[in-house]
Design a protein around this motif. Structure first.
Motif, mmCIF file in Angstrom:
data_model
loop_
_atom_site.group_PDB
_atom_site.id
_atom_site.type_symbol
_atom_site.label_atom_id
_atom_site.label_comp_id
_atom_site.label_asym_id
_atom_site.label_seq_id
_atom_site.Cartn_x
_atom_site.Cartn_y
_atom_site.Cartn_z
ATOM 1 N N GLN A 16 0.837 -1.205 0.000
ATOM 2 C CA GLN A 16 0.000 0.000 0.000
ATOM 3 C C GLN A 16 0.865 1.246 0.000
ATOM 4 N N ARG A 17 1.904 1.244 0.822
ATOM 5 C CA ARG A 17 2.777 2.418 0.904
ATOM 6 C C ARG A 17 3.517 2.617 -0.425
ATOM 7 N N ARG A 18 3.962 1.531 -1.010
ATOM 8 C CA ARG A 18 4.661 1.621 -2.289
ATOM 9 C C ARG A 18 3.735 2.180 -3.361
ATOM 10 N N ARG A 19 2.483 1.739 -3.361
ATOM 11 C CA ARG A 19 1.515 2.243 -4.337
ATOM 12 C C ARG A 19 1.282 3.737 -4.144
ATOM 13 N N GLU A 20 1.160 4.175 -2.918
ATOM 14 C CA GLU A 20 0.952 5.597 -2.632
ATOM 15 C C GLU A 20 2.154 6.427 -3.083
ATOM 16 N N LEU A 21 3.352 5.900 -2.878
ATOM 17 C CA LEU A 21 4.551 6.622 -3.300
ATOM 18 C C LEU A 21 4.634 6.707 -4.821
ATOM 19 N N LEU A 22 4.242 5.633 -5.510
ATOM 20 C CA LEU A 22 4.235 5.667 -6.971
ATOM 21 C C LEU A 22 3.190 6.658 -7.494
ATOM 22 N N GLU A 23 2.068 6.739 -6.812
ATOM 23 C CA GLU A 23 1.048 7.721 -7.215
ATOM 24 C C GLU A 23 1.569 9.143 -7.012
ATOM 25 N N ALA A 24 2.291 9.365 -5.924
ATOM 26 C CA ALA A 24 2.902 10.679 -5.705
ATOM 27 C C ALA A 24 3.948 10.965 -6.779
ATOM 28 N N ALA A 25 4.746 9.949 -7.128
ATOM 29 C CA ALA A 25 5.751 10.119 -8.176
ATOM 30 C C ALA A 25 5.081 10.443 -9.510
ATOM 31 N N ASP A 26 3.967 9.770 -9.804
ATOM 32 C CA ASP A 26 3.239 10.055 -11.043
ATOM 33 C C ASP A 26 2.781 11.506 -11.098
ATOM 34 N N ARG A 27 2.289 12.021 -9.973
ATOM 35 C CA ARG A 27 1.823 13.413 -9.957
ATOM 36 C C ARG A 27 2.968 14.376 -10.255
ATOM 37 N N VAL A 28 4.133 14.101 -9.687
ATOM 38 C CA VAL A 28 5.288 14.971 -9.927
ATOM 39 C C VAL A 28 5.755 14.853 -11.373
ATOM 40 N N VAL A 29 5.790 13.630 -11.892
ATOM 41 C CA VAL A 29 6.229 13.430 -13.275
ATOM 42 C C VAL A 29 5.261 14.099 -14.240
ATOM 43 N N LEU A 30 3.956 14.000 -13.975
ATOM 44 C CA LEU A 30 2.964 14.662 -14.829
ATOM 45 C C LEU A 30 3.162 16.172 -14.820
ATOM 46 N N ARG A 31 3.649 16.708 -13.708
ATOM 47 C CA ARG A 31 3.878 18.156 -13.590
ATOM 48 C C ARG A 31 5.233 18.569 -14.148
ATOM 49 N N ASP A 32 6.287 17.807 -13.829
ATOM 50 C CA ASP A 32 7.652 18.225 -14.116
ATOM 51 C C ASP A 32 8.312 17.471 -15.264
ATOM 52 N N GLY A 33 7.738 16.354 -15.680
ATOM 53 C CA GLY A 33 8.318 15.572 -16.759
ATOM 54 C C GLY A 33 9.707 15.073 -16.426
ATOM 55 N N PRO A 34 10.647 15.154 -17.387
ATOM 56 C CA PRO A 34 11.997 14.639 -17.169
ATOM 57 C C PRO A 34 12.756 15.317 -16.029
ATOM 58 N N LYS A 35 12.303 16.498 -15.606
ATOM 59 C CA LYS A 35 12.986 17.214 -14.528
ATOM 60 C C LYS A 35 12.555 16.746 -13.141
ATOM 61 N N ALA A 36 11.628 15.799 -13.080
ATOM 62 C CA ALA A 36 11.158 15.299 -11.788
ATOM 63 C C ALA A 36 12.345 14.770 -10.969
ATOM 64 N N SER A 37 12.428 15.215 -9.727
ATOM 65 C CA SER A 37 13.554 14.826 -8.875
ATOM 66 C C SER A 37 13.074 14.001 -7.687
ATOM 67 N N MET A 38 13.995 13.288 -7.078
ATOM 68 C CA MET A 38 13.659 12.516 -5.873
ATOM 69 C C MET A 38 13.215 13.462 -4.755
ATOM 70 N N ASN A 39 13.821 14.654 -4.659
ATOM 71 C CA ASN A 39 13.423 15.619 -3.632
ATOM 72 C C ASN A 39 11.966 16.039 -3.807
ATOM 73 N N ALA A 40 11.582 16.337 -5.057
ATOM 74 C CA ALA A 40 10.215 16.769 -5.325
ATOM 75 C C ALA A 40 9.220 15.642 -5.056
ATOM 76 N N ILE A 41 9.589 14.416 -5.409
ATOM 77 C CA ILE A 41 8.698 13.279 -5.185
ATOM 78 C C ILE A 41 8.535 13.014 -3.697
ATOM 79 N N ALA A 42 9.622 13.090 -2.948
ATOM 80 C CA ALA A 42 9.539 12.908 -1.497
ATOM 81 C C ALA A 42 8.653 13.985 -0.872
ATOM 82 N N ALA A 43 8.808 15.222 -1.316
ATOM 83 C CA ALA A 43 7.979 16.310 -0.786
ATOM 84 C C ALA A 43 6.509 16.080 -1.117
#
Length: 215
Positions: A16-43
């Protein structure tokens, strides 16, 4: 992060936690594209970067998880297009269109998976897009080759021929789609028709396998 937040995070099932983190990563990637960073995804996930590393190891691990997530969904859509009740030409066009529609609908995700930004690459060492994207394309080629082998009678050496076709078609879709997404020289429908024309010669002649679901 406060103690209550950490405790809640630790109590959640790992999947469940992994799925939630991937969903957060998807939101950042949809916003930032290739510039998506681990810092932004963690935030975005409301956690610290070390916790993100605990789940995925590094950006390469996160990339592989996102690639699997999106490839699974794409392959399911491609199989649905191949199984649609229509004649073979229509299903070929529908399969090509499904792939192109998917990269058109989420271009930032596609670019993150295939074209990470140079500045992002420099900031987070060890991320090699070729090393990570090649297995994704190989998996798609193998899956499509298996579908072709199940459905089309290719005569002697059918299994090898189906794999050649599978990887060749995926390579064509990827290269043509990448060019089209960047330049938009024609409509998606025009590109689909042209690619289908290129594929159609041998596909039009081959019979369905007698013991297969048909193609």
């Amino acid at each position: 992060m406060d103690i209550a937040h950490r405790t809640t995070d630790q109590q959640k099932p790992a999947e469940q936690r992994r799925r939630e983190l991937l969903e957060a990563a998807d939101r950042v990637v949809l916003r930032d594209g290739p510039k998506a960073s681990m810092n932004a995804i963690a935030a975005e996930a409301g956690i610290t970067k070390p916790i993100l590393y605990r789940h995925f190891g590094d950006k390469g691990g996160l990339y592989r998880a996102l690639a699997t997530r999106h490839t699974d969904a794409l392959l399911a859509s491609l199989r649905a297009a191949l199984d649609a009740p229509a004649d073979r030409r229509r299903r070929v066009e529908s399969t090509l269109d499904t792939y192109l529609a998917s990269i058109e609908a989420m271009p930032q995700v596609y670019r993150f998976l295939m074209h990470p930004a140079e500045e992002s690459h420099q900031a987070e060492q060890g991320f090699d897009v070729g090393r990570h994207s090649a297995p994704l394309l190989r998996r798609m080629g193998e899956e499509l080759g298996q579908v072709i082998a199940e459905r089309v009678d290719l005569g002697p050496a059918a299994e090898a021929q189906a794999r050649i076709w599978g990887h060749g078609i995926v390579g064509m879709m990827h290269a043509a789609g990448d060019w089209w997404l960047g330049e938009r020289p024609c409509s998606r429908a025009e590109l689909v028709r042209s690619l289908a024309d290129l594929l159609w010669g041998r596909l039009a002649e081959a019979d369905d396998r007698a013991d297969g679901p048909g193609f």
